[in-house]
Scaffold this motif. Sequence first.
Motif, PDB file in Angstrom:
ATOM      1  N   LEU A 158      -4.133  16.388  33.072  1.00 54.14           N
ATOM      2  CA  LEU A 158      -2.833  15.763  33.251  1.00 54.14           C
ATOM      3  C   LEU A 158      -2.319  16.232  34.610  1.00 54.14           C
ATOM      4  CD1 LEU A 158       0.026  15.729  30.599  1.00 54.14           C
ATOM      5  CD2 LEU A 158       0.436  15.838  33.052  1.00 54.14           C
ATOM      6  N   VAL A 159      -2.242  15.324  35.553  1.00 52.23           N
ATOM      7  CA  VAL A 159      -1.825  15.667  36.915  1.00 52.23           C
ATOM      8  C   VAL A 159      -0.311  15.483  37.016  1.00 52.23           C
ATOM      9  CG1 VAL A 159      -2.144  15.209  39.365  1.00 52.23           C
ATOM     10  CG2 VAL A 159      -4.067  14.915  37.785  1.00 52.23           C
ATOM     11  N   ALA A 160       0.397  16.584  36.972  1.00 53.00           N
ATOM     12  CA  ALA A 160       1.860  16.533  36.926  1.00 53.00           C
ATOM     13  C   ALA A 160       2.460  16.494  38.316  1.00 53.00           C
ATOM     14  CB  ALA A 160       2.399  17.741  36.169  1.00 53.00           C
ATOM     15  N   GLY A 161       3.527  15.735  38.448  1.00 50.65           N
ATOM     16  CA  GLY A 161       4.328  15.754  39.667  1.00 50.65           C
ATOM     17  C   GLY A 161       5.428  16.794  39.551  1.00 50.65           C
ATOM     18  N   MET A 162       6.518  16.562  40.242  1.00 53.25           N
ATOM     19  CA  MET A 162       7.623  17.522  40.223  1.00 53.25           C
ATOM     20  C   MET A 162       8.368  17.442  38.891  1.00 53.25           C
ATOM     21  SD  MET A 162       9.042  17.099  44.133  1.00 53.25           S
ATOM     22  CE  MET A 162       9.162  15.302  44.031  1.00 53.25           C
ATOM     23  N   VAL A 163       8.614  18.607  38.309  1.00 50.85           N
ATOM     24  CA  VAL A 163       9.237  18.687  36.985  1.00 50.85           C
ATOM     25  C   VAL A 163      10.508  19.526  37.086  1.00 50.85           C
ATOM     26  CG1 VAL A 163       8.906  19.271  34.568  1.00 50.85           C
ATOM     27  CG2 VAL A 163       6.930  18.623  35.970  1.00 50.85           C
ATOM     28  N   ARG A 164      11.553  19.054  36.454  1.00 47.04           N
ATOM     29  CA  ARG A 164      12.801  19.818  36.447  1.00 47.04           C
ATOM     30  C   ARG A 164      12.769  20.839  35.317  1.00 47.04           C
ATOM     31  NH1 ARG A 164      18.944  17.994  37.681  1.00 47.04           N
ATOM     32  NH2 ARG A 164      19.848  20.073  37.402  1.00 47.04           N
ATOM     33  N   THR A 165      12.779  22.116  35.680  1.00 53.13           N
ATOM     34  CA  THR A 165      12.788  23.216  34.723  1.00 53.13           C
ATOM     35  C   THR A 165      13.845  24.232  35.144  1.00 53.13           C
ATOM     36  OG1 THR A 165      11.209  24.667  35.869  1.00 53.13           O
ATOM     37  CG2 THR A 165      10.284  22.914  34.471  1.00 53.13           C
ATOM     38  N   GLU A 166      13.904  25.334  34.408  1.00 50.02           N
ATOM     39  CA  GLU A 166      14.852  26.385  34.766  1.00 50.02           C
ATOM     40  C   GLU A 166      14.527  27.035  36.105  1.00 50.02           C
ATOM     41  OE1 GLU A 166      12.004  28.170  31.623  1.00 50.02           O
ATOM     42  OE2 GLU A 166      12.810  26.224  32.211  1.00 50.02           O
ATOM     43  N   LEU A 167      13.302  26.816  36.611  1.00 49.44           N
ATOM     44  CA  LEU A 167      12.908  27.383  37.898  1.00 49.44           C
ATOM     45  C   LEU A 167      13.092  26.410  39.062  1.00 49.44           C
ATOM     46  CD1 LEU A 167       9.620  29.257  36.887  1.00 49.44           C
ATOM     47  CD2 LEU A 167      11.939  30.167  37.068  1.00 49.44           C
ATOM     48  N   TYR A 207     -11.472   7.651  23.380  1.00 52.42           N
ATOM     49  CA  TYR A 207     -12.539   7.282  24.303  1.00 52.42           C
ATOM     50  C   TYR A 207     -12.225   7.714  25.737  1.00 52.42           C
ATOM     51  CZ  TYR A 207     -16.604   4.643  25.920  1.00 52.42           C
ATOM     52  OH  TYR A 207     -17.813   4.292  26.458  1.00 52.42           O
ATOM     53  N   ILE A 208     -11.256   8.601  25.885  1.00 51.50           N
ATOM     54  CA  ILE A 208     -10.880   9.095  27.212  1.00 51.50           C
ATOM     55  C   ILE A 208     -11.350  10.529  27.371  1.00 51.50           C
ATOM     56  CG2 ILE A 208      -8.976   9.569  28.791  1.00 51.50           C
ATOM     57  CD1 ILE A 208      -7.368   7.418  27.364  1.00 51.50           C
ATOM     58  N   THR A 209     -12.254  10.755  28.308  1.00 55.41           N
ATOM     59  CA  THR A 209     -12.676  12.108  28.656  1.00 55.41           C
ATOM     60  C   THR A 209     -13.112  12.108  30.113  1.00 55.41           C
ATOM     61  OG1 THR A 209     -13.942  14.033  27.891  1.00 55.41           O
ATOM     62  CG2 THR A 209     -15.124  11.940  27.992  1.00 55.41           C
ATOM     63  N   GLY A 210     -12.925  13.242  30.769  1.00 55.40           N
ATOM     64  CA  GLY A 210     -13.234  13.334  32.185  1.00 55.40           C
ATOM     65  C   GLY A 210     -12.251  12.590  33.061  1.00 55.40           C
ATOM     66  N   ALA A 211     -11.089  12.257  32.511  1.00 53.32           N
ATOM     67  CA  ALA A 211     -10.105  11.454  33.233  1.00 53.32           C
ATOM     68  C   ALA A 211      -8.982  12.329  33.777  1.00 53.32           C
ATOM     69  CB  ALA A 211      -9.515  10.386  32.314  1.00 53.32           C
ATOM     70  N   SER A 212      -8.278  11.771  34.766  1.00 48.95           N
ATOM     71  CA  SER A 212      -7.083  12.410  35.322  1.00 48.95           C
ATOM     72  C   SER A 212      -5.923  11.443  35.175  1.00 48.95           C
ATOM     73  CB  SER A 212      -7.288  12.757  36.795  1.00 48.95           C
ATOM     74  OG  SER A 212      -8.338  13.695  36.956  1.00 48.95           O
ATOM     75  N   LEU A 213      -4.906  11.849  34.414  1.00 47.75           N
ATOM     76  CA  LEU A 213      -3.739  11.013  34.165  1.00 47.75           C
ATOM     77  C   LEU A 213      -2.600  11.478  35.059  1.00 47.75           C
ATOM     78  CD1 LEU A 213      -2.238   8.839  32.522  1.00 47.75           C
ATOM     79  CD2 LEU A 213      -1.709  10.625  30.841  1.00 47.75           C
ATOM     80  N   LEU A 214      -2.174  10.607  35.977  1.00 44.58           N
ATOM     81  CA  LEU A 214      -1.080  10.932  36.886  1.00 44.58           C
ATOM     82  C   LEU A 214       0.255  10.741  36.177  1.00 44.58           C
ATOM     83  CD1 LEU A 214      -2.426   9.122  40.053  1.00 44.58           C
ATOM     84  CD2 LEU A 214      -2.186  11.588  39.790  1.00 44.58           C
ATOM     85  N   VAL A 215       1.025  11.829  36.080  1.00 48.15           N
ATOM     86  CA  VAL A 215       2.352  11.773  35.467  1.00 48.15           C
ATOM     87  C   VAL A 215       3.319  12.279  36.528  1.00 48.15           C
ATOM     88  CG1 VAL A 215       3.753  12.447  33.481  1.00 48.15           C
ATOM     89  CG2 VAL A 215       1.274  12.238  33.233  1.00 48.15           C
ATOM     90  N   HIS A 216       3.658  11.390  37.469  1.00 50.68           N
ATOM     91  CA  HIS A 216       4.403  11.812  38.659  1.00 50.68           C
ATOM     92  C   HIS A 216       5.493  10.832  39.080  1.00 50.68           C
ATOM     93  CE1 HIS A 216       1.942   8.814  40.361  1.00 50.68           C
ATOM     94  NE2 HIS A 216       1.230   9.508  41.225  1.00 50.68           N
ATOM     95  N   GLY A 217       5.853   9.909  38.198  1.00 45.51           N
ATOM     96  CA  GLY A 217       6.949   9.011  38.503  1.00 45.51           C
ATOM     97  C   GLY A 217       6.683   8.047  39.639  1.00 45.51           C
TER      98      GLY A 217
END
Length: 248
Positions: free
Chosen positions: A169-178, A221-231
């Motif tokens: 899971l390729v994450a973009g910028m996330v709003r957290t306490e940091l 059926y998804i393996t070896g994949a990269s899911l972009l979660v970056h808005g």
Amino acid sequence: MDNRQDKRLVVVTGGTRGVGAGIARAFREAGAEVVACARRPPEVPVEGVEFMPLNVRDPAAVRTFFDALPRLDVLVNNAGGTPYRLLADADAERHARVIELNLTAPLTVSLAAYEHLRRARGSVVMIGSVSGTRPSPGSAAYGAAKAGLENLARSMAVEWAPDVRVNTLVAGMVRTELSPLHYGDEEGIAAVSRTVPLGRLAAPSDIGQAAVFLASDAAAYITGASLLVHGGGERPAFLDAATVNEEK
């Protein structure tokens, strides 16, 4: 098929705050039994999530941790991070520690969890970053580690198929306490948010829901994949610099 995780045991490394807590909460809401591990207990526990201490940089402790589990269905390798540090401002050993946490430790954890996952025909979700797909000044070692993590996941997916699925899971910028440490005050966070096509930073729940999907039967059926979660990523700078569309 759906995203439900009923009767599954899920381990989330670094699952006590920020993105990790969001992932742990999402799996719990999907019906899973969830264990969040980190070096220190959470300041604000996630309801229904069990905490177990673990230093993912300690291979012996990691093996002992997984040997003690009765079973395991899903592993989320989330533990990681880095301070802002220009390359020339620190020695190689300090940068190597960043790579150890963000690349070597997920490999260590995955190997320790493999037999449980193989028996369960389970799933690994690596939490990657857009820093691994673009230049990352100030976090170069982190970006290099996340690029390596994505490649590791692809190879792992081939070697461990068909018993264990492995995705990133390729994450973009996330709003957290940091977030204030990275983006400044509310005005700074708002300015950064405007660079994202969807107009906001991700919430930890956005990352959590995507992780639940990758571990679910809906993704069988998804393996070896990269899911972009970056808005939508980042608006290309040339669009704002170009003058061709300016009014005459």
